[in-house]
Enzyme design. Structure first.
Site, PDB file in Angstrom:
ATOM      1  N   HIS A 219     -69.098  -7.166  22.053  1.00  0.00           N
ATOM      2  CA  HIS A 219     -70.045  -6.611  23.040  1.00  0.00           C
ATOM      3  C   HIS A 219     -70.624  -7.797  23.822  1.00  0.00           C
ATOM      4  CE1 HIS A 219     -72.751  -3.862  24.861  1.00  0.00           C
ATOM      5  NE2 HIS A 219     -73.523  -3.507  23.838  1.00  0.00           N
ATOM      6  N   HIS A 258     -61.815  -3.496  28.043  1.00  0.00           N
ATOM      7  CA  HIS A 258     -63.013  -2.650  28.062  1.00  0.00           C
ATOM      8  C   HIS A 258     -62.660  -1.278  27.530  1.00  0.00           C
ATOM      9  CE1 HIS A 258     -66.622  -0.618  29.514  1.00  0.00           C
ATOM     10  NE2 HIS A 258     -67.146  -1.822  29.457  1.00  0.00           N
ATOM     11  N   ASP A 309     -68.205 -10.303  31.227  1.00  0.00           N
ATOM     12  CA  ASP A 309     -68.551 -11.475  30.422  1.00  0.00           C
ATOM     13  C   ASP A 309     -67.667 -12.679  30.718  1.00  0.00           C
ATOM     14  OD1 ASP A 309     -70.704 -10.378  28.977  1.00  0.00           O
ATOM     15  OD2 ASP A 309     -69.300  -9.219  27.782  1.00  0.00           O
TER      16      ASP A 309
HETATM   17  N1  CMC Z   1     -57.333  -9.497  24.178  1.00  0.00           N
HETATM   18  C1  CMC Z   1     -56.105  -9.144  23.764  1.00  0.00           C
HETATM   19  N2  CMC Z   1     -55.711  -7.872  23.623  1.00  0.00           N
HETATM   20  C2  CMC Z   1     -56.615  -6.922  23.921  1.00  0.00           C
HETATM   21  C3  CMC Z   1     -57.896  -7.220  24.365  1.00  0.00           C
HETATM   22  C4  CMC Z   1     -58.258  -8.563  24.492  1.00  0.00           C
HETATM   23  N3  CMC Z   1     -59.466  -8.920  24.894  1.00  0.00           N
HETATM   24  N4  CMC Z   1     -58.579  -6.075  24.593  1.00  0.00           N
HETATM   25  C5  CMC Z   1     -57.730  -5.083  24.297  1.00  0.00           C
HETATM   26  N5  CMC Z   1     -56.556  -5.591  23.893  1.00  0.00           N
HETATM   27  C6  CMC Z   1     -55.360  -4.850  23.479  1.00  0.00           C
HETATM   28  C7  CMC Z   1     -55.555  -4.360  22.061  1.00  0.00           C
HETATM   29  O1  CMC Z   1     -55.083  -5.318  21.122  1.00  0.00           O
HETATM   30  C8  CMC Z   1     -54.720  -3.109  22.046  1.00  0.00           C
HETATM   31  O2  CMC Z   1     -53.372  -3.459  21.948  1.00  0.00           O
HETATM   32  P1  CMC Z   1     -52.342  -2.566  21.088  1.00  0.00           P
HETATM   33  O3  CMC Z   1     -52.366  -1.211  21.730  1.00  0.00           O
HETATM   34  O4  CMC Z   1     -51.057  -3.300  21.192  1.00  0.00           O
HETATM   35  O5  CMC Z   1     -52.907  -2.551  19.703  1.00  0.00           O
HETATM   36  C9  CMC Z   1     -54.919  -2.549  23.455  1.00  0.00           C
HETATM   37  O6  CMC Z   1     -55.286  -3.658  24.277  1.00  0.00           O
HETATM   38  C10 CMC Z   1     -56.057  -1.517  23.517  1.00  0.00           C
HETATM   39  O7  CMC Z   1     -57.223  -2.120  23.081  1.00  0.00           O
HETATM   40  P2  CMC Z   1     -58.282  -1.491  22.131  1.00  0.00           P
HETATM   41  O8  CMC Z   1     -58.713  -2.521  21.133  1.00  0.00           O
HETATM   42  O9  CMC Z   1     -57.820  -0.163  21.612  1.00  0.00           O
HETATM   43  O10 CMC Z   1     -59.428  -1.221  23.124  1.00  0.00           O
HETATM   44  P3  CMC Z   1     -60.875  -0.875  22.716  1.00  0.00           P
HETATM   45  O11 CMC Z   1     -61.348   0.118  23.688  1.00  0.00           O
HETATM   46  O12 CMC Z   1     -61.048  -0.514  21.295  1.00  0.00           O
HETATM   47  O13 CMC Z   1     -61.584  -2.285  22.886  1.00  0.00           O
HETATM   48  C11 CMC Z   1     -62.875  -4.053  23.542  1.00  0.00           C
HETATM   49  C12 CMC Z   1     -62.419  -2.648  23.897  1.00  0.00           C
HETATM   50  C13 CMC Z   1     -63.915  -4.480  24.569  1.00  0.00           C
HETATM   51  C14 CMC Z   1     -63.543  -4.030  22.163  1.00  0.00           C
HETATM   52  C15 CMC Z   1     -61.674  -4.991  23.546  1.00  0.00           C
HETATM   53  O14 CMC Z   1     -61.079  -4.993  24.800  1.00  0.00           O
HETATM   54  C16 CMC Z   1     -62.054  -6.399  23.123  1.00  0.00           C
HETATM   55  O15 CMC Z   1     -62.169  -6.677  21.935  1.00  0.00           O
HETATM   56  N6  CMC Z   1     -62.268  -7.328  24.108  1.00  0.00           N
HETATM   57  C17 CMC Z   1     -62.680  -8.679  23.785  1.00  0.00           C
HETATM   58  C18 CMC Z   1     -64.195  -8.745  23.597  1.00  0.00           C
HETATM   59  C19 CMC Z   1     -64.952  -8.547  24.882  1.00  0.00           C
HETATM   60  O16 CMC Z   1     -64.648  -9.153  25.890  1.00  0.00           O
HETATM   61  N7  CMC Z   1     -65.996  -7.707  24.844  1.00  0.00           N
HETATM   62  C20 CMC Z   1     -66.854  -7.421  25.984  1.00  0.00           C
HETATM   63  C21 CMC Z   1     -66.754  -5.992  26.357  1.00  0.00           C
HETATM   64  S1  CMC Z   1     -67.396  -5.508  27.951  1.00  0.00           S
HETATM   65  C22 CMC Z   1     -68.921  -6.128  28.265  1.00  0.00           C
HETATM   66  C23 CMC Z   1     -69.917  -6.141  27.160  1.00  0.00           C
HETATM   67  O17 CMC Z   1     -70.162  -5.173  26.493  1.00  0.00           O
HETATM   68  O18 CMC Z   1     -70.464  -7.222  26.978  1.00  0.00           O
END
Ligand code: CMC
Length: 373
Positions: A219, A258, A309
């Protein structure tokens, strides 16, 4: 009885209604105003008023808000004493969490009517900024500074931290990030504050829950995590090599992806343009090469876009701010959105109490302790 649905992480589940913000694939708006319009034509104080009172302020209302902020800005001495006692290696987000909780014992606002809650929200805006600035100074063995009359909230925060009035670029960019970070409907930390509100608990407890939730790198902690990642590279080549390995090892890349936006984060677009100009102005284009060396393959090959971010971490870095301060600055902004949601929840409350699916052992009998293995 309604049939229960189960979605891990509540993905795609509408968990409540709100009039505060709308997060869509194609737009983000606060109370009906597009984020790009707000970013270009308002200040953070105006956005705070919009979130807390439902509308952009008139000149008179803005000046009232600024007067209230000025009145409540000085931190109680007791809060400064606590800041002095927290070990210097404690992360600033933890300091902020504990200190906001402690400052709650000196809440100058009495009552829980909607206007009391709004005034408490303005006080929390002032306290969070005051704590971040005072902690910054104490870590540098300098005394916390009194607020300087007449500065905007962003300029005041920088002035009280650094001890000099910031230039126009730094003020405008911090103000912009505060606008972009202020609100984002049912994200994890806001949902946490609404859960606290729904039990009829108090606003300070809700904000403390929000801080704890925002801290995580999935987050708000992502702005620090993204900058820590970029800071390890001394060239675009090093960043390119790293991202290849990250792809191979399926590592998460902080500042990307996201839960809702699948084609890019509107806030990131707005900030990235400003960041490129800032890097040019500062003669720091090397950082943009490193930034692009991570971003381009993420976007072109993985179709995973930067969230706010990613550009925010580097923007704060180029403004000379310490990395440990980035998520606390997010708090200084999001406290307005959290409080707006607290008030909305409290004014039309229903306890938030979902179900879980039990996956533990089947029913069993308690054995006397001597017979347990
Ligand atoms: N790096 C690499 N792969 C990613 C990333 C990433 N940052 N984000 C998503 N993916 C991949 C993920 O591994 C998955 O792949 P697969 O289908 O092969 O398993 C696919 O994309 C779908 O991702 P997900 O994890 O199901 O997506 P989610 O909705 O659960 O996660 C998230 C959203 C924000 C938790 C995730 O994108 C993440 O961990 N990002 C990195 C941390 C980050 O930047 N957070 C800030 C969020 S926005 C602003 C805020 O709140 O501050």
């Amino acid at each position: 009885m309604v049939e229960a649905i189960y979605k891990p992480g509540l993905e795609g589940v509408i968990a409540g209604e709100t009039t505060i913000a709308a997060v869509e694939q194609t737009s983000l708006s606060y109370r009906g105003y597009n984020i790009a319009d707000l970013a270009e034509n308002t200040t953070f104080e105006e956005v705070a008023h919009l979130l807390l009172y439902g509308d952009l302020p008139t000149s008179k209302q803005l000046s009232q808000l600024q007067t209230t902020l000025a009145q409540v800005r000085p931190l109680p001495q007791e809060v400064i004493q606590v800041l002095r006692k927290i070990p210097t290696d404690v992360p600033m987000m933890d300091v902020l969490r504990s200190t906001l909780s402690f400052a709650g014992h000196f809440d100058p606002v009495k009552g829980d009517a909607p206007d009391d809650l709004r005034r408490r929200a303005v006080w929390l805006m002032a306290v969070s900024a005051g704590v971040v600035a005072a902690r910054f100074r104490l870590l540098k063995n300098r005394e916390p500074l009194d607020p300087k009359p007449g500065l905007s909230h962003a300029a005041q925060l920088l002035y009280q931290a650094i001890g000099e009035e910031p230039d126009e670029t730094a003020t405008r960019l911090l103000d912009l990030t505060l606008i972009l970070y202020a609100e984002h409907e049912y994200n994890a930390s806001t949902f946490a504050t609404r859960i606290v509100a729904s039990t009829m608990s108090d606003m300070v407890s809700a904000i403390v829950a929000g801080v704890g939730t925002l801290k995580g790198p999935l987050h708000g902690g992502a702005n620090e995590a993204a900058m820590n990642m970029l800071a390890q590279f001394d060239s675009a080549d090093a960043a390119s090599k790293w991202i290849r390995e990250a792809f191979e090892k399926k590592h998460k890349v902080m500042g990307f992806g996201h839960r809702v936006y699948k084609n890019g984060d509107h806030r990131a677009h707005i900030l990235e343009d400003e960041l490129r100009t800032l890097a040019e102005q500062k003669g720091q284009t090397k950082w943009m090469e490193i930034y692009d060396a991570i971003k381009d393959p993420m976007v072109n090959e993985k179709k995973i876009y930067p969230n706010v971010d990613y550009p925010c971490g580097l923007t704060y870095y180029l403004l000379g701010l310490p990395i440990d301060m980035y998520t606390p600055l997010f708090v200084c902004s999001r406290v307005t959105g959290w409080c707006a949601h607290f008030i909305e929840q409290a004014m039309n409350n229903r306890l938030i109490r979902p179900l879980s699916r039990y996956t533990g052992p089947a029913e069993r009998k308690v054995a006397p302790i001597a017979q347990r293995v």
